[in-house]
Scaffold this motif. Structure first.
Motif, short mmCIF file in Angstrom:
data_model
loop_
_atom_site.label_atom_id
_atom_site.label_comp_id
_atom_site.label_asym_id
_atom_site.label_seq_id
_atom_site.Cartn_x
_atom_site.Cartn_y
_atom_site.Cartn_z
N PHE A 248 9.38 23.20 -54.37
CA PHE A 248 10.50 22.58 -55.65
C PHE A 248 9.47 22.48 -56.96
N PHE A 249 8.63 21.90 -56.59
CA PHE A 249 7.68 21.56 -57.70
C PHE A 249 6.68 22.29 -58.07
N ASP A 250 6.30 23.44 -57.28
CA ASP A 250 5.48 24.40 -57.49
C ASP A 250 3.88 23.81 -57.47
N ALA A 251 3.65 22.67 -56.86
CA ALA A 251 2.58 22.11 -56.69
C ALA A 251 2.07 21.28 -55.34
N ASP A 252 0.80 21.42 -55.19
CA ASP A 252 0.48 20.87 -53.67
C ASP A 252 0.58 19.39 -53.66
N VAL A 253 1.92 18.89 -53.80
CA VAL A 253 2.00 17.42 -53.99
C VAL A 253 1.92 16.79 -52.55
N ARG A 254 1.45 15.43 -52.53
CA ARG A 254 1.70 14.81 -51.44
C ARG A 254 3.02 13.77 -51.30
N THR A 255 3.37 13.61 -50.12
CA THR A 255 4.86 12.97 -50.01
C THR A 255 4.52 11.69 -49.29
N ARG A 256 5.52 10.70 -49.47
CA ARG A 256 5.28 9.43 -49.01
C ARG A 256 6.66 8.83 -48.43
N PHE A 257 6.64 8.29 -47.19
CA PHE A 257 8.10 8.19 -46.53
C PHE A 257 7.99 6.76 -46.36
N ARG A 258 9.22 6.07 -46.96
CA ARG A 258 9.40 4.63 -46.90
C ARG A 258 10.60 4.47 -46.12
N ALA A 259 10.43 3.32 -45.25
CA ALA A 259 11.63 3.01 -44.54
C ALA A 259 12.63 2.64 -45.40
N SER A 260 14.01 2.85 -44.85
CA SER A 260 15.02 2.71 -45.62
C SER A 260 16.26 2.51 -44.89
N HIS A 261 17.55 2.43 -45.44
CA HIS A 261 18.69 2.31 -44.74
C HIS A 261 19.88 3.06 -45.24
N PHE A 262 20.15 4.03 -44.32
CA PHE A 262 21.66 4.64 -44.53
C PHE A 262 22.45 4.57 -43.30
N PRO A 263 23.76 4.33 -43.09
CA PRO A 263 24.33 4.07 -42.14
C PRO A 263 24.42 5.22 -41.05
N PHE A 264 24.13 6.49 -41.64
CA PHE A 264 24.67 7.88 -40.86
C PHE A 264 23.06 8.18 -40.30
N THR A 265 22.08 7.61 -40.71
CA THR A 265 20.84 7.89 -40.23
C THR A 265 20.06 6.84 -39.64
N GLU A 266 19.07 7.10 -38.76
CA GLU A 266 18.27 5.97 -38.16
C GLU A 266 17.30 6.63 -37.03
N PRO A 267 15.82 6.54 -37.55
CA PRO A 267 15.56 5.61 -38.51
C PRO A 267 16.03 6.51 -40.06
N SER A 268 15.81 5.53 -41.09
CA SER A 268 16.06 6.34 -42.36
C SER A 268 14.74 6.05 -43.10
N ALA A 269 14.70 7.03 -44.09
CA ALA A 269 13.43 7.05 -44.90
C ALA A 269 13.81 7.77 -46.34
N GLU A 270 13.17 7.11 -47.46
CA GLU A 270 13.07 7.53 -48.59
C GLU A 270 11.91 8.27 -48.93
N MET A 271 11.94 9.39 -49.46
CA MET A 271 10.59 10.02 -49.69
C MET A 271 10.38 10.14 -51.07
N ASP A 272 9.20 9.73 -51.42
CA ASP A 272 8.60 9.83 -52.80
C ASP A 272 7.76 10.97 -52.74
N VAL A 273 7.45 11.80 -53.93
CA VAL A 273 6.54 12.71 -54.14
C VAL A 273 5.61 12.41 -55.15
#
Lengths: 352, 843
Positions: A248-273
């Motif tokens: 999407f960003f046309d770049a070799d970006v790193r990603t980072r996954f942080r624990a989070s909470h959504f009722p419909f997923t478990e474990p849940s994660a926020e993704m940062d780019v």
């Protein structure tokens, strides 16, 4: 006679060189090649020649005639070239005057972003599934593991719609996750004992009860994604979404996954780019953090799988949700989310 | 939730762990530290996950100092001069702090008053301005006395908003000690998501930090020195609805003295976001913040009085119809039948788990305290909070779930803190009604689960270690682990749900970043495509190619805004709106019924921005359904054109206004671009459009939409500029069904075409469409193309007549057409038109 023909030849060639325009050249031709020209007349004199002289004279006449015709063509070409050259030198446009404006059509920037997202996921086998804007509480919350009066419901303020029942009110969907259950049930119905794997994205308009500001809107688009199968892991979630971010960003970006909470997923994660503008060094786009919060995701909660007709003992899956407006704002450094639904041409025209 | 680091350190050793590393670690594990507020400690530069705020205290310039004497200011009654020792030398420091006035003229103070002293050049907050504005101390003169330094208030140091007086330090630290070493702290503001409600307390966060950092967790502080008379007989508990109130615990402390709490307690509470009240109330709040169990303190003597001298009986029950209670905040509340009340024999005392009542509150004269710790049904508490539109610290925690085991712990902790801060003697024992203890979840997991969910290989030892750190009891048997949930959490389910719950815990503590990213290796599902989306995207491209700009508009509108699309007086249609029950503004009360109205609003918005406008939108309209309560969501396309045909140019050009035939051109190009054949156009009767300049487009019998010039009265209801707007409203659901998946192409003709021009004179009443249809029908296969190139009216042909001139293209796929072929066809066409339409071939 041969000498006379040579004279004519020389004289004509000399005269041709003096010819300055097409009219003079035509005059030249009528004078040396026309009906009354000496050369033409000399043909008539052939009869008066002896049988021995005649062939040579006839040949000579032909030679001269061909030579003069060639001279004519040559001169004509030269004159045309001259004229072209002159006209090329004089016909000068002001190239700085504006060109004619043609109406240029465009897609709305959010349409463009939705397409971009859909295409990237399509290449990974995710197909588009769409569902309705007006939903029941059951599909928007209950079946997605939000029990009534559950604290997680407070995370999403809803617009309710008249006409529902007390135990299953109608509302404007707060996320396109509502379509997850529709899709899973539809697919599972094809083979209830052995439902097929699922890989879909669910784009659509969502609504939240929020005051409109530069950062939030009452309606916004969302793309939800869902993959369900016999062997899908949190590692796959990380890999798939990292691939998406890079595309999407046309770049070799790193990603980072942080624990989070959504009722419909478990474990849940926020993704940062990693910020694609500064490469992680810190800039105004990433508010000097080096990272951009892009999407929420997680492994599909067993209750949600079960509600969709997929046995959580046999199937796992991941889901994610992202906001095309936010992605578009980041990509083009748009400061105010209200631009999208205002549709001012001075904004829209920038996205061709 | 606000968590001072100094408090966390009571339970987990954080030596060698930077504040920022701790914040990052907690955030990555789902305890998002939204903000770190620094209290005096150095604030790092560089990137952090959390927002940073606060004030760093210069170690040289902000120090502990001794006030040795407070003397009068020579000519200002509201100022005093302090003789202050900063560890190096004595200074004369001017201050107006009221809490120093009482020491004025007492001579040498023994012991001296320990204060926070800011030297010249120190950066502090301006105490006189609202909010936090940094200021640097400069040398100046106040009322003739030189001033270059300051004794600080809490506000000036960034500890709290308190600026009534200067901060007195309860410390042994020598004068000259950097203040940061004594009071330096940092406060995390942690977002507590519903799944980690158990961590809405200091001990919970400490447990997480301990698990994440691999450092030991100190035991919960539960000891209580109870040496007073036994509680037995002092009170009784009756629970009528164990489902709503599974446990109720009472403890007691006698002969307390109500006074302010110690300075460090008040500061901790302040940093944690609570206002200190008095030692008893502070003890309940402190215990709640620390362990997560909200407590409620009753004035025992008031209860006895209410019970007419007998030991009080505390009961919990649902509120009765029309029952009211005046809560601590002074509000008289109408209660619902699900509200649970804590009562005594004289009536109701408090909203259980939410807020106390006024009457039995602890006051300055309270001597004996009955302390309540209870467990409540969190859904019922949530309902109560919502119904009462009430927010309280107790309600916040109980509405997210607090394990009943915490009730006893909380009461013991509260009693012990009261004993320490308010003296008094704690009664031995508790009155404890526990009719409904929750069963702990027991879940079997193994390395296979970690592999299946997370895609990572973890040994039973690793799994056992991770869960053990969080307090789970883990028993290993071969590859299987039996995991029992500790009695401080309610969020672990049974069976496969429990497994997923535990996998989340394993992933969080193991670290998301340590789980390798992989690509999907699972079977690809059957590829189905999405036909309507594909057609929709084709339509977008076609219209963009035709020069139109796509717009996306609000699907929420109001009936008032939408009626503008119809002339005044148009009878409303009988289809009701899909109405919001809780609209956020007057402009957005319903879901739109008309996409035309949406697009016209955009034309209006841009009317003065560009001269030539061409817009389209694809989107749903919402019509009440006969099938059920959910409205039908009908997919529509609206396009609108306005302005000159071509954008203005210095050489002129076609600047005539876009008209009916332009919008017809777009509609025709779109439909033929989609391969929709057999289109017919008829005059339309649609209230939004000019009755003489609008048409409906049909494919066979099916109407696809209407288009044309906007009705002048509609035009007038919008601010659309001078040119009439041309618009089309098409029904995409109808069009989707007509778009063929494929078509047969035609070969390129090998033989030359024959072109012929023909003009026919007909009565005005004859429609061009009739002539065209007849020519085509007659021409059959031989007629490959037909173009109208002129329409003429004039004296030459007489009044009431018009002449239409066509170019016909004849073509045969198999051979070159002869003059005779063409001539025959011409005669047939002429004859047919003459017979059926009274047309005359124009010479």
């Amino acid at each position: 006679m041969l000498a006379e023909l040579d004279n004519i030849h020389q004289e004509a060639l000399a005269a041709a060189k003096q010819v300055a325009d097409q009219a003079a050249l035509d005059e030249w031709r009528s004078r040396y090649l026309g009906r009354n020209a000496l050369l033409t007349q000399s043909v008539k004199q052939l009869g008066s020649l002896s049988a021995e002289e005649r062939p040579a004279a006839g040949q000579k006449i032909n030679q001269v005639k061909q030579a003069l015709e060639a001279a004519y063509e040559e001169r004509k070409a030269a004159l045309q070239a001259d004229q072209l050259q002159r006209s090329l030198e004089t016909e000068r446009l002001d190239v700085t005057l504006p060109g004619r404006k043609l109406p240029l059509g465009r897609l709305h920037p959010i349409s463009q972003t939705l397409r971009r997202i859909n295409v990237i996921f399509a290449e990974m086998g995710f197909q588009v599934y769409r569902s309705r804007d007006v939903e029941t509480d059951e599909y928007n919350f209950l079946l997605l593991n939000f029990p009534p009066n559950h604290p997680a419901r407070e995370m999403q303020d809803s617009f309710y719609v008249e006409g529902g029942s007390a135990d299953n009110p109608l509302l404007l969907r707060t996320h396109t996750s509502a379509g997850q259950i529709h899709a899973m049930r539809e697919f599972a119905a094809e083979a209830p004992d052995n439902p097929p794997p699922v890989r879909i994205v669910l784009p659509g308009m969502c609504y939240r009860y929020e005051q409109v500001s530069a950062r939030s809107e009452v309606q916004f688009t969302q793309v939800e994604g869902l993959a369900v199968g016999a062997d899908i892991t949190f590692g796959d979630l990380k890999g798939t979404l990292t691939d998406f971010a890079r595309r999407f960003f046309d770049a070799d970006v790193r990603t980072r996954f942080r624990a989070s909470h959504f009722p419909f997923t478990e474990p849940s994660a926020e993704m940062d780019v990693e910020c694609f503008v500064c490469g992680g060094g810190g800039c105004s786009v990433c508010k000097h953090s080096g990272w951009l919060e892009i999407l929420g995701s997680g492994m599909v909660h067993p209750n949600v799988l079960r509600n969709g007709g997929y046995d959580p003992e046999r199937y796992t899956g991941f889901a994610f949700g992202m906001g095309p407006e936010r992605l578009t704002m980041l990509r083009y450094r748009i400061e105010d989310i209200r631009n999208f639904w205002r549709n001012d041409l001075r904004f829209l025209e920038q996205f061709s | 939730m606000k968590v001072p680091i100094s408090w966390l350190k009571d339970f987990v050793d954080l030596d060698g762990v930077s504040i920022e590393h701790l914040a990052h670690t907690l955030t990555m594990a789902g305890l998002e530290v939204e903000e770190i507020r620094y209290i005096g400690l150095p604030i790092p530069s560089g990137q952090q996950l959390s927002k940073l705020s606060g004030l760093a205290w210069d170690r040289e310039k902000i120090v502990v100092a001794d006030i040795r004497e407070v003397g009068p200011h020579p000519d200002a009654d509201r100022l005093v001069l302090c003789r202050l020792y900063d560890g190096e030398k004595e200074h004369s420091v001017l201050t107006g702090a009221p809490n120093l006035f009482e020491y004025k003229g007492q001579g040498e103070l023994k012991p001296p008053i320990k204060v926070a002293y800011a030297k010249e050049g120190a950066e502090i907050y301006d105490g006189h301005q609202a909010g936090s504005h940094k200021t640097t101390l400069k040398r100046t003169k106040i009322r003739g006395v030189e001033s270059y330094s300051m004794v600080c208030s809490e506000k000036e140091l960034g500890i709290s908003e308190e600026h009534e007086g200067v901060l007195f330090l309860e410390t042994d630290a020598a004068a000259g000690t950097p203040l940061a070493d004594v009071l330096g702290d940092a406060v995390f503001d942690i977002a507590i998501t519903p799944n980690i409600a158990r961590n809405a307390n200091i001990y919970g966060v400490a447990r997480e930090a301990s698990a994440l950092l691999g450092r030991p967790l100190k035991p919960m502080p539960l000891e209580v020195q109870a040496d007073g008379p036994k509680i037995e007989g002092a009170a009784r508990i009756e629970i009528s609805e164990p489902e709503l109130n599974p446990r109720f615990v009472l403890g007691m402390i006698r002969d307390i003295e109500i006074k302010p709490s110690p300075e460090w307690v008040r500061r901790r509470l302040t940093l944690a976001g609570m206002r200190p009240i008095n030692n008893v109330v502070d003890a309940t709040n402190y215990a709640m913040l620390e362990l997560g169990e909200p407590l409620h303190a009753f004035d025992y003597d008031v209860l006895v009085q209410r019970a007419k001298g007998k030991p009080p009986v505390i009961s919990t029950r649902r509120a009765k119809k029309k029952e009211t209670l005046t809560t601590l905040d002074g509000v008289e509340r109408q209660l619902d039948d699900f509200t649970v009340l804590v009562c005594d024999s004289a009536g109701s005392l408090s909203l259980g788990g939410v807020m106390g009542g006024l009457e039995s509150e602890v006051t300055a004269s309270t001597r004996n305290v009955l302390l309540e710790g209870a467990a409540w049904n969190f859904i019922n508490i949530r309902k109560t909070l919502n119904a009462q539109r009430l927010a309280s610290e107790a309600g916040y925690r109980f509405s997210r779930g607090v394990h009943p085991a915490m009730a006893e712990r909380g009461v013991n902790r509260g009693l012990e803190l009261m004993r320490q801060w308010a003296s008094g003697s704690v009664a031995q024992g508790l009155v404890d009604e526990y009719p409904l203890p929750p069963q702990p979840s027991v879940v079997e997991i193994g390395p296979g689960d970690a592999l299946r969910w997370l895609g990572v290989e973890l040994s039973t030892e690793q799994l056992s270690d991770i869960l053990g750190r969080l307090g789970f009891e883990v028993k290993a048997k071969g590859d299987a682990l039996t995991v029992t949930t500790p009695d401080h959490r309610l969020d672990i389910g049974e069976g496969v749900i429990g497994k997923a719950d535990l996998m989340e815990e394993v992933a969080r503590i193991y670290g998301y970043e340590n789980i390798p990213a992989t690509r999907l290796g699972d079977d690809l599902p059957p590829q189905r495509g999405n036909r309507t989306l594909e057609i929709e995207e084709r339509i977008r491209d076609l219209l963009a190619r035709l020069g139109l700009q796509e717009v996306m508009t609000y699907r929420l509108t109001s009936p008032e805004q939408e009626t503008r699309r119809l002339p005044v007086g148009t009878p409303p249609d009988d289809k009701p709106y899909t109405q919001l029950s809780n609209p956020i503004s007057q402009e957005r009360t319903v879901l739109r019924k008309s996409l035309l109205a949406s697009v016209l609003e955009i034309v209006e918005r841009n009317a003065n921005i560009r001269e030539r406008l061409g817009f389209f939108e694809i989107g749903p309209v919402f019509h009440a359904s006969e099938a059920g309560p959910l409205p039908d969501e009908l997919q529509r396309l609206v396009l609108a054109l306005r302005g000159p045909r071509q954008p203005g140019h210095w050489q002129g050009g076609d600047v005539g206004a876009l008209d009916f035939y332009d919008v017809k051109g777009v509609v025709t190009a779109l439909l033929s671009g989609l391969g929709v054949d057999g289109l017919a156009f008829e005059p339309a009767q649609h209230p939004a459009f000019h009755p003489g300049k609008s048409a409906r487009v049909l494919a066979g019998e099916q109407q696809l939409g209407v288009f044309g010039e906007l009705h002048p009265q509609v035009q007038a209801q919008y601010d659309l500029g001078g040119h009439p707007v041309q618009a089309a409203a098409l029904n995409l659901d109808a069009i989707y069904s007509l778009v063929l998946a494929r078509f047969d192409s035609r070969g390129v003709p090998a033989y030359p075409p024959v072109l012929e021009d023909m003009a026919f004179v007909v009565d005005e009443t004859v429609a061009a469409g009739q002539i065209e249809a007849l020519i085509r029908q007659t021409g059959g296969k031989m007629l490959s193309d037909l173009q109208l190139f002129d329409v003429y009216r004039g004296e030459q042909i007489g009044a009431g007549k018009k002449s239409l001139a066509y170019q016909l293209t004849y073509q045969d796929a198999e051979r070159t057409l002869t003059d005779e072929d063409v001539s025959k066809m011409r005669h047939r066409i002429v004859k047919r038109l003459e017979q059926e339409l009274g047309a005359k071939l124009r010479a």
